[in-house]
Design a protein around this motif. Sequence first.
Motif, PDB file in Angstrom:
ATOM      1  N   MET A 195       0.908  -1.314  -0.012  1.00  0.00           N
ATOM      2  CA  MET A 195      -0.060  -0.016  -0.036  1.00  0.00           C
ATOM      3  C   MET A 195       0.850   1.079  -0.048  1.00  0.00           C
ATOM      4  O   MET A 195       1.747   1.378   1.000  1.00  0.00           O
ATOM      5  N   ALA A 196       0.657   2.171  -0.865  1.00  0.00           N
ATOM      6  CA  ALA A 196       1.595   3.372  -1.109  1.00  0.00           C
ATOM      7  C   ALA A 196       0.812   4.596  -0.588  1.00  0.00           C
ATOM      8  O   ALA A 196       1.421   5.600  -0.860  1.00  0.00           O
ATOM      9  N   GLU A 197      -0.142   4.386   0.146  1.00  0.00           N
ATOM     10  CA  GLU A 197      -1.044   5.611   0.494  1.00  0.00           C
ATOM     11  C   GLU A 197      -0.826   5.744   2.278  1.00  0.00           C
ATOM     12  O   GLU A 197      -0.813   4.663   2.735  1.00  0.00           O
ATOM     13  N   ILE A 198      -0.896   6.835   2.638  1.00  0.00           N
ATOM     14  CA  ILE A 198      -0.928   7.194   4.091  1.00  0.00           C
ATOM     15  C   ILE A 198      -2.362   7.440   4.432  1.00  0.00           C
ATOM     16  O   ILE A 198      -2.941   8.258   3.807  1.00  0.00           O
ATOM     17  N   ASN A 199      -2.975   6.816   5.438  1.00  0.00           N
ATOM     18  CA  ASN A 199      -4.132   7.161   6.002  1.00  0.00           C
ATOM     19  C   ASN A 199      -4.073   8.216   6.783  1.00  0.00           C
ATOM     20  O   ASN A 199      -3.622   8.074   8.103  1.00  0.00           O
ATOM     21  N   VAL A 200      -4.624   9.521   6.422  1.00  0.00           N
ATOM     22  CA  VAL A 200      -4.337  10.525   7.190  1.00  0.00           C
ATOM     23  C   VAL A 200      -5.679  10.910   8.330  1.00  0.00           C
ATOM     24  O   VAL A 200      -5.661  11.868   8.923  1.00  0.00           O
ATOM     25  N   THR A 201      -6.632  10.178   8.076  1.00  0.00           N
ATOM     26  CA  THR A 201      -8.058  10.307   9.276  1.00  0.00           C
ATOM     27  C   THR A 201      -7.480  10.378  10.468  1.00  0.00           C
ATOM     28  O   THR A 201      -7.967  11.306  11.038  1.00  0.00           O
TER      29      THR A 201
END
Length: 146
Positions: A18-24
């Motif tokens: 997974m190349a995305e960061i969960n910013v929530t």
Amino acid sequence: MAMGPLPSQRGKGRRAPMAEINVTPLVDVMLVLLIIFMVTAPLLVTGVPVNLPDSRAGALEPDKKPIQISLDNEGRVFVDEQEVMEAELPTILESKRPPQGGEEPQVFLRADRGLDYGRVMRVMGELNRAGLNKVSLVTTGAEQAG
């Protein structure tokens, strides 16, 4: 010939990284901190209301909690936000003096700009007589000077 998996079968059972960061969660934490600071900031600004003069001098960083002496526009004297009579001031300042050989405490003197200069000098004289010579005169910053 070497035996191995066929190119079409490679990575079939694995997931792609997974190349995305969960910013929530980050946004949630930041909003909670913002609310805490918005609630506590007004509570930190307490003290004697004094109309301070302007100055270009830089701010001092105190090592320890200083003794704060304030003179309001009516000439009342406050030591650490407690109102004291001018006759009691020498006794209170004597009690704030460190023991022999101890480190002298920092004193912040805040006086209203409309006060008589002589009244401020009387308080400074009492500070000197009590042996409290590390006195800083508190003013507003240069940015507020107009």
